[in-house]
Design an enzyme around this catalytic site. Sequence first.
Site, PDB file in Angstrom:
ATOM      1  N   SER A 160       0.788  -1.233   0.000  1.00 57.08           N
ATOM      2  CA  SER A 160       0.000   0.000   0.000  1.00 57.08           C
ATOM      3  C   SER A 160       0.819   1.283   0.000  1.00 57.08           C
ATOM      4  O   SER A 160       0.251   2.372  -0.121  1.00 57.08           O
ATOM      5  CB  SER A 160      -0.947   0.009   1.206  1.00 57.08           C
ATOM      6  OG  SER A 160      -2.036  -0.846   0.971  1.00 57.08           O
ATOM      7  N   LYS A 163       0.206   3.669  -2.753  1.00 61.76           N
ATOM      8  CA  LYS A 163      -0.868   4.664  -2.697  1.00 61.76           C
ATOM      9  C   LYS A 163      -0.324   6.084  -2.640  1.00 61.76           C
ATOM     10  O   LYS A 163      -1.052   7.043  -2.935  1.00 61.76           O
ATOM     11  CB  LYS A 163      -1.782   4.388  -1.497  1.00 61.76           C
ATOM     12  CG  LYS A 163      -2.643   3.130  -1.646  1.00 61.76           C
ATOM     13  CD  LYS A 163      -3.527   2.930  -0.421  1.00 61.76           C
ATOM     14  CE  LYS A 163      -4.550   1.818  -0.617  1.00 61.76           C
ATOM     15  NZ  LYS A 163      -3.983   0.467  -0.559  1.00 61.76           N
ATOM     16  N   SER A 177      -5.927   2.948   4.554  1.00 60.24           N
ATOM     17  CA  SER A 177      -5.377   2.317   3.353  1.00 60.24           C
ATOM     18  C   SER A 177      -6.467   1.588   2.578  1.00 60.24           C
ATOM     19  O   SER A 177      -6.243   0.509   2.032  1.00 60.24           O
ATOM     20  CB  SER A 177      -4.254   1.345   3.724  1.00 60.24           C
ATOM     21  OG  SER A 177      -3.379   1.133   2.649  1.00 60.24           O
TER      22      SER A 177
END
Length: 426
Positions: free
Chosen positions: A86, A89, A144
């Site tokens: 993640s 991101k 997330s």
Amino acid sequence: MRECSPLSRRAVLGLTAAALPLSTATDATAATTVVGGGLLSRTGVQVRGASGLPRKLTARAWLVADCASGEVLASFDAHRRLAPASTLKMLFADTVLKKFDRTRRYKVTDADLADVPAGSSLVGIKPGITYTVEQLWQGVFLRSGNDAVHVLSHMNGGIARTVAEMQAKAEDLQALDTHVVSPDGFDHKGQLSSAYDLTLFARHGLKDADFRGYCGTRTADFPAGGKKTFQIQNTDRLLTGAWGLKTYEGLIGVKNGYTSHAGNTFTGAATRGGRTLLVTVMHPESGGNAVYEETAALLDWGFTHGRSARPVGTLVTPLSEGGASASPAPGRQVVRAAAGAPGAVTAGGSAGPVALAAGAGALALLGAGAWALRRRRTRTTAPAGGGPAGEESAGGGPAGEESAGGGPAGEESMGEGPEPTAGERR
């Protein structure tokens, strides 16, 4: 009689040289500057003029940099390509964040959530509920939430378009180790980045007030339908002090990540005495708090011993901001995908984008030559990282940390669950 390949190595090189204009061939030979500097392309620890680096570092790659100057103070396998989870991101935010006003309201549909991978980390977005863009970004940064990423991606024109724009953004930032397959960081074969690239994403993002505000937010109230809300908490343990960790003095973000395939990855930024440092730690051996403990230890080193360190490299300036074009680390090459599609990774284990100035005819000859030579080589192994889809158990922390996400009060799993067993790691 020994078998002859369709094109000899000499023929391939001759055809390639003939296809390139003289000026282009000369420029390609001269363009030997590795992104960030030659020392960062080396394996092992890179540090000059300073001692005292933490001894108990188990990460497969890490990097310490000064956020303002961009100087890399120390690193270990900075360009090693690993699954980012993640932390990717951050690139998603770098690409999409400024496209929508934070007060804009959007009613989520079933189609917006239909392509969220099973096992994703979720914030708890429900079809039929209207959210502000600000709330969606809180879902991205705090929990997330892959559901929040997919809603924003559909607002942006769809997953494929968003992935293509993220890849283009990575290339503008000169993050040449990064290959984007999905906008959320979920485990997909070939989805890779590096400690160097993740640090570039963080540094670029922190220049934006909204990015900086979201990644430093500890808690927020999230819509549950009607007038109901539930509280979500940031899964960055150095920011919140969860799971037995103390909050890190001066921490301002940025993003953590976890999948069963990738393990833990974290990029953190902290300010002390007017100086802001960035640290990225990828894939430490042990789970749990290790990624945060090693990040804190490297930040401590940077604020003390790191003051005397001579830079071993630099975080480059984006091309769109006047940065000088550099080349990927040696041995890292990919074949460009068609326009608007994710780049294709070669069979090499450490592939990375290469900017070719040649025209279409030269590229065709290069492709033919590479095919001819490749027949004479043994097959290499797949790149480190990037497992099959469906292996992600949680997008930003140990199993249970983000997998349940949020929901209406009494339904969401707000805490972080038990650590993954050894069988969940690869």
